[in-house]
Motif scaffolding. Sequence first.
Motif, PDB file in Angstrom:
ATOM      1  N   THR A  90       0.864  -1.175   0.000  1.00  0.00           N
ATOM      2  CA  THR A  90       0.000   0.000   0.000  1.00  0.00           C
ATOM      3  C   THR A  90       0.901   1.225   0.000  1.00  0.00           C
ATOM      4  N   ILE A  91       0.632   2.146  -0.915  1.00  0.00           N
ATOM      5  CA  ILE A  91       1.453   3.357  -1.022  1.00  0.00           C
ATOM      6  C   ILE A  91       0.567   4.569  -0.799  1.00  0.00           C
ATOM      7  N   LYS A  92       1.200   5.668  -0.459  1.00  0.00           N
ATOM      8  CA  LYS A  92       0.469   6.919  -0.346  1.00  0.00           C
ATOM      9  C   LYS A  92       1.167   7.974  -1.191  1.00  0.00           C
ATOM     10  N   GLU A  93       0.486   9.047  -1.428  1.00  0.00           N
ATOM     11  CA  GLU A  93       1.016  10.109  -2.273  1.00  0.00           C
ATOM     12  C   GLU A  93       2.358  10.593  -1.725  1.00  0.00           C
ATOM     13  N   GLY A  94       3.366  10.670  -2.589  1.00  0.00           N
ATOM     14  CA  GLY A  94       4.693  11.126  -2.183  1.00  0.00           C
ATOM     15  C   GLY A  94       5.676  10.001  -1.911  1.00  0.00           C
ATOM     16  N   ASP A  95       5.206   8.750  -1.803  1.00  0.00           N
ATOM     17  CA  ASP A  95       6.119   7.617  -1.596  1.00  0.00           C
ATOM     18  C   ASP A  95       6.955   7.400  -2.860  1.00  0.00           C
ATOM     19  N   GLU A 121      14.363  10.144  -8.280  1.00  0.00           N
ATOM     20  CA  GLU A 121      13.362   9.381  -7.544  1.00  0.00           C
ATOM     21  C   GLU A 121      11.989   9.695  -8.119  1.00  0.00           C
ATOM     22  N   ILE A 122      11.229   8.655  -8.443  1.00  0.00           N
ATOM     23  CA  ILE A 122       9.879   8.834  -8.973  1.00  0.00           C
ATOM     24  C   ILE A 122       8.907   8.584  -7.830  1.00  0.00           C
ATOM     25  N   GLU A 123       8.177   9.635  -7.483  1.00  0.00           N
ATOM     26  CA  GLU A 123       7.244   9.566  -6.357  1.00  0.00           C
ATOM     27  C   GLU A 123       5.830   9.319  -6.871  1.00  0.00           C
ATOM     28  N   SER A 151      -2.575   7.590  -3.977  1.00  0.00           N
ATOM     29  CA  SER A 151      -2.531   6.614  -2.890  1.00  0.00           C
ATOM     30  C   SER A 151      -3.280   5.375  -3.345  1.00  0.00           C
ATOM     31  N   GLY A 152      -2.836   4.211  -2.876  1.00  0.00           N
ATOM     32  CA  GLY A 152      -3.506   2.977  -3.253  1.00  0.00           C
ATOM     33  C   GLY A 152      -2.607   1.776  -3.057  1.00  0.00           C
TER      34      GLY A 152
END
Length: 167
Positions: free
Chosen positions: A117-122, A135-137, A141-142
């Motif tokens: 699970t990732i969130k915006e900015g990870d 780095e690709i952020e 989120s999802g």
Amino acid sequence: MDLKEIQNLIKFVAKSGASEVKLETGDVKITIRTGSDEKETTVVQQVPVGGQVQPQMPVQQQAPAPAAPQESAAPKEEAKPAEDDNANYITVKSPIIGTFYRKPSPDKPVFAEVGNTIKEGDVLCVIEAMKLFNEIESEVSGKIVKVLVDDSSPVEFDQPLFLVDPS
């Protein structure tokens, strides 16, 4: 004979109304053909010193071979639901051209694994371009559903990298 002289000769022949003109000077052989039914054709050949000139034939376009008939409609029907499933996902695309890496370095773990699970900015990955590691952020989120590119593979601008389920 230089290019400017050849262009002037072509214009002169076109205005004169002649259907064909052949000109040989030194090592240059020029044939200019014009006609009302055909396009203007110009053939310029450089004659090698002490060699023989091979006549150049106009290239004719061949009709493309007919496509092989489809085996059955069943594979198409199976492919459609998979495309529909992907429509529910958000595609994370490459913002630059470079080499895709899933890890910050060879001895470290991957940034994002399928099922994470990732969130915006990870950070999802890095793309190396001209010895710079970018780095690709994530912009969403999802949950990571699929990684679409192999590690250490070249990627193009706007190439899909990940599928993310936003729900």
